[in-house]
Scaffold this motif. Structure first.
Motif, short mmCIF file in Angstrom:
data_model
loop_
_atom_site.label_atom_id
_atom_site.label_comp_id
_atom_site.label_asym_id
_atom_site.label_seq_id
_atom_site.Cartn_x
_atom_site.Cartn_y
_atom_site.Cartn_z
N ILE A 51 -3.10 1.65 -4.18
CA ILE A 51 -2.54 2.99 -4.39
C ILE A 51 -3.61 4.05 -4.20
CG2 ILE A 51 -1.34 4.51 -6.00
CD1 ILE A 51 0.29 2.05 -5.22
N VAL A 52 -3.24 5.10 -3.46
CA VAL A 52 -4.06 6.32 -3.41
C VAL A 52 -3.21 7.45 -3.97
CG1 VAL A 52 -5.34 7.94 -1.99
CG2 VAL A 52 -5.34 5.51 -1.39
N LEU A 53 -3.75 8.19 -4.90
CA LEU A 53 -3.09 9.37 -5.45
C LEU A 53 -3.74 10.60 -4.83
CD1 LEU A 53 -1.24 10.93 -7.41
CD2 LEU A 53 -3.02 10.64 -9.16
N LEU A 54 -2.98 11.33 -4.01
CA LEU A 54 -3.46 12.56 -3.37
C LEU A 54 -2.87 13.76 -4.09
CD1 LEU A 54 -4.68 14.37 -1.21
CD2 LEU A 54 -2.76 13.75 0.30
N VAL A 55 -3.73 14.60 -4.62
CA VAL A 55 -3.31 15.73 -5.45
C VAL A 55 -3.86 17.03 -4.86
CG1 VAL A 55 -3.53 16.79 -7.71
CG2 VAL A 55 -3.17 14.34 -7.55
N ASP A 56 -2.98 18.02 -4.71
CA ASP A 56 -3.38 19.35 -4.26
C ASP A 56 -3.52 20.25 -5.48
OD1 ASP A 56 -3.55 21.98 -3.33
OD2 ASP A 56 -2.26 21.60 -1.61
N ASP A 57 -4.75 20.71 -5.73
CA ASP A 57 -5.01 21.50 -6.93
C ASP A 57 -5.47 22.92 -6.58
OD1 ASP A 57 -5.03 21.80 -9.71
OD2 ASP A 57 -7.15 21.28 -9.88
N SER A 58 -4.89 23.48 -5.52
CA SER A 58 -5.32 24.79 -5.05
C SER A 58 -5.21 25.89 -6.10
CB SER A 58 -4.51 25.18 -3.81
OG SER A 58 -4.77 24.30 -2.73
N LEU A 90 -7.54 13.39 -14.37
CA LEU A 90 -7.47 12.30 -13.41
C LEU A 90 -8.48 11.19 -13.69
CD1 LEU A 90 -7.01 14.41 -10.15
CD2 LEU A 90 -5.24 13.22 -11.46
N SER A 91 -9.33 11.40 -14.68
CA SER A 91 -10.32 10.37 -15.02
C SER A 91 -9.65 9.14 -15.61
CB SER A 91 -11.36 10.93 -15.99
OG SER A 91 -10.76 11.30 -17.22
N ILE A 92 -8.37 9.25 -15.99
CA ILE A 92 -7.64 8.09 -16.52
C ILE A 92 -7.51 6.99 -15.47
CG2 ILE A 92 -6.34 9.41 -18.23
CD1 ILE A 92 -3.97 9.42 -16.28
N PHE A 93 -7.73 7.34 -14.21
CA PHE A 93 -7.61 6.35 -13.14
C PHE A 93 -8.95 5.71 -12.77
CE2 PHE A 93 -4.07 9.38 -12.41
CZ PHE A 93 -3.03 8.51 -12.69
N ASP A 94 -10.01 6.14 -13.44
CA ASP A 94 -11.31 5.49 -13.23
C ASP A 94 -11.20 4.02 -13.63
OD1 ASP A 94 -12.23 7.95 -12.53
OD2 ASP A 94 -13.41 8.30 -14.35
N TYR A 95 -11.80 3.18 -12.85
CA TYR A 95 -11.83 1.73 -13.13
C TYR A 95 -10.44 1.09 -13.08
CZ TYR A 95 -16.17 3.62 -14.94
OH TYR A 95 -17.34 4.32 -15.07
N THR A 96 -9.50 1.74 -12.37
CA THR A 96 -8.20 1.13 -12.12
C THR A 96 -8.09 0.86 -10.63
OG1 THR A 96 -6.99 3.19 -11.66
CG2 THR A 96 -7.24 2.55 -13.98
N GLY A 97 -6.97 0.36 -10.20
CA GLY A 97 -6.76 0.12 -8.77
C GLY A 97 -6.25 1.33 -8.04
N ILE A 98 -6.18 2.47 -8.71
CA ILE A 98 -5.68 3.70 -8.10
C ILE A 98 -6.84 4.59 -7.69
CG2 ILE A 98 -4.32 5.79 -8.48
CD1 ILE A 98 -2.59 4.20 -10.42
N ASP A 99 -6.95 4.84 -6.37
CA ASP A 99 -7.96 5.76 -5.87
C ASP A 99 -7.43 7.18 -5.93
OD1 ASP A 99 -9.65 3.65 -5.33
OD2 ASP A 99 -9.10 3.53 -3.20
N VAL A 100 -8.28 8.13 -6.27
CA VAL A 100 -7.88 9.53 -6.40
C VAL A 100 -8.56 10.37 -5.34
CG1 VAL A 100 -7.97 11.57 -7.88
CG2 VAL A 100 -7.44 9.33 -8.88
N SER A 158 0.83 -1.21 0.00
CA SER A 158 0.00 0.00 0.00
C SER A 158 0.86 1.26 0.00
CB SER A 158 -0.91 0.00 1.23
OG SER A 158 -1.77 -1.13 1.22
N PHE A 159 0.54 2.18 -0.90
CA PHE A 159 1.27 3.43 -1.02
C PHE A 159 0.30 4.59 -1.23
CE2 PHE A 159 4.23 0.17 -2.25
CZ PHE A 159 5.44 0.57 -1.68
N VAL A 160 0.70 5.75 -0.74
CA VAL A 160 -0.03 6.99 -0.97
C VAL A 160 0.92 7.95 -1.68
CG1 VAL A 160 -1.29 8.91 0.06
CG2 VAL A 160 -1.40 6.63 1.11
N ILE A 161 0.61 8.28 -2.92
CA ILE A 161 1.43 9.20 -3.71
C ILE A 161 0.89 10.60 -3.51
CG2 ILE A 161 2.17 9.82 -6.04
CD1 ILE A 161 1.74 6.81 -6.75
#
Length: 347
Positions: free
Chosen positions: A176-183, A198-208, A146-149
Motif C-alpha cells: 500500500i502507498v498512501l498519497l496525500v495532498d496537503d496543499s 501520518l507517523s502512525i504508518f511508520d514501521y507498517t507496510g503502508i508507505d506514505v 498493490s494499491f495506491v490510496i
C-alpha cells in the motif's frame, strides 16, 4: 454584483476599488507571506544571489546548490526522510500519481483535488469515514496485491479534518502507498508539520507520500514531495522532473532562510483562529487550528460586501448548488478586524 476579478493589487488584508476599501477574508495566503516585507526582503536577497530563475533541468551538469540545500532542509523541517522540490504543487501531484500508477491500482478518496487526477475526474463522492471503511474491506478482499490510496489531507472547503487510522486495518501482506495532498494544511494547521498525523504508518507496510503546493500558506511558488528516500529516488527518475525547469532559486533561498518569519506568522495566525472561533461560536462551520470558516447561508456574501468585507463565495459541490461562503483568516488580520466581521456575521 460587483466584479472583483480584474484586480491589480496584492490580495492581502485590504482590497480597494474606486469606491471603497474592503477587509479581505479570502484566498489561501494563510500566513500572509505574499505581502510580508521581511519575507520579501529575503526573497530579494535570493534574487541578488541566484537571479530571477534557473530554466534548466535538474539533471543539467551545471547546478545551483540551493536546490539540494532546500530539499534537505524541507525533509528535516517536516519530519520526512527525504524531499523533492519542483516548480508547482500541480506538477508535484501529477509526477507522483503517474509514477505510482505503475505500482498498483489507484483508489481515489472522495473529492480528491484535480491535481491528483489521472487524466479524468474519478467521480468519487460521499463521506470520508465511510469511504475509508469500504476501501479497507475492498483491499482486504481483493486478489490484487498493490494499491495506491489517493486523498486530500483535509477538506479545506467545508472544512473537515481527515483521520486515516482506519487504514491500519489493511492486511499487512498487501502493498500500500498512501498519497496525500496537503496543499492547504502543510505548515498551517501544525507548525513545521503536515496537517494530519501520518507517523502512525511508520514501521507498517503502508508507505506514505505527501505532495503539496507551497504557494498557499508557505508563500513559496513551488511544489514539494515528501516521502522515504526510496520513493524520492524513484520520483527523481520521472520525465516530469528531468524535463521540467525547477522552482525559482530565489524562492528556494527564501523558503530555507525564513524560519523565524514563518514561526512568527504561524503564531499570529493561530491566535487569530482561536479568537475568531470564540467570537463566532457555532455561527459558522469550522475545525480546530484551521483558518477557514464556512457557511451555506446564501445571503451572507452580499451582507458582508455591503458592510465592507470580501470573502470567497461559490456554488459547491455542483454549479447548481447554493453558494458555499468561506471566511478565510490570515496572520495579516488584527483583533479589531475579527471583531468587526464577527459582529456582522452574528447579527
Amino acid at each position: 454584483m460587483k466584479d472583483f476579478t480584474h484586480l491589480h493589487q496584492p490580495t492581502g488584508r485590504l482590497i480597494s476599488d474606486e469606491e471603497r476599501t474592503y477587509l479581505f477574508f479570502g484566498g489561501t495566503s494563510y500566513l500572509g507571506l505574499l505581502v510580508n516585507e521581511a519575507y520579501i526582503a529575503v526573497y530579494k536577497q535570493g534574487i541578488s544571489i541566484y537571479g530571477l530563475n534557473n530554466g534548466t533541468s535538474r539533471n543539467n551538469n551545471i547546478q545551483l546548490g540551493i536546490f539540494d540545500i532546500a530539499e534537505e532542509a524541507a525533509a528535516l523541517r517536516f519530519g520526512f526522510e527525504d524531499a523533492m522540490l519542483v516548480s508547482s504543487g500541480y506538477l508535484a501531484a501529477q509526477l507522483v500519481v503517474r509514477v505510482l500508477a505503475l505500482q498498483g491500482t489507484l483508489l481515489y478518496a472522495p473529492n480528491s483535488h484535480p491535481a491528483l487526477w489521472f487524466d479524468v475526474n474519478p467521480g468519487v463522492s460521499g463521506l470520508m469515514a465511510s469511504w475509508l471503511e469500504d476501501a479497507v474491506k475492498h483491499i482486504n478482499a481483493s486478489k490484487e496485491e498493490s494499491f495506491v490510496i489517493v486523498s486530500n489531507a483535509l477538506d479545506n472547503l467545508t472544512p473537515q479534518h481527515y483521520d486515516f487510522s482506519p487504514l491500519l486495518k489493511i492486511d499487512p501482506n498487501k502493498r500500500i502507498v498512501l498519497l496525500v495532498d496537503d496543499s492547504h494544511g502543510i505548515g498551517v494547521v501544525r507548525k513545521n508539520k503536515v496537517s494530519t498525523e501520518l507517523s502512525i504508518f511508520d514501521y507498517t507496510g503502508i508507505d506514505v507520500v505527501v505532495v503539496a503546493s507551497l504557494a498557499k500558506g508557505m508563500g513559496t511558488d513551488a511544489g514539494i514531495i515528501l516521502s522515504s528516500n526510496k520513493w524520492i529516488q524513484r520520483f527523481r527518475k520521472s520525465s516530469f522532473f528531468t524535463g521540467a525547469s525547477p522552482a525559482s532559486p530565489a524562492f528556494m533561498y527564501a523558503f530555507t532562510n525564513s524560519q523565524e518569519i514563518y514561526s512568527d506568522e504561524f503564531n499570529k495566525l493561530q491566535q487569530n483562529v482561536k479568537l475568531f472561533s470564540d467570537l463566532i461560536g457555532n455561527s459558522l462551520s469550522h475545525i480546530p487550528n484551521f483558518p477557514v470558516f464556512s457557511s451555506t447561508n446564501p445571503e451572507l456574501y452580499q451582507k458582508l460586501v455591503k458592510e465592507g468585507f470580501l470573502i470567497s463565495s461559490f456554488p459547491y459541490p455542483l454549479e447548481t448548488d447554493p453558494p458555499l461562503n468561506r471566511i478565510v483568516l490570515s496572520s495579516l488580520h488584527n483583533a479589531d478586524d475579527l471583531k468587526k466581521i464577527a459582529q456582522v456575521i452574528c447579527d
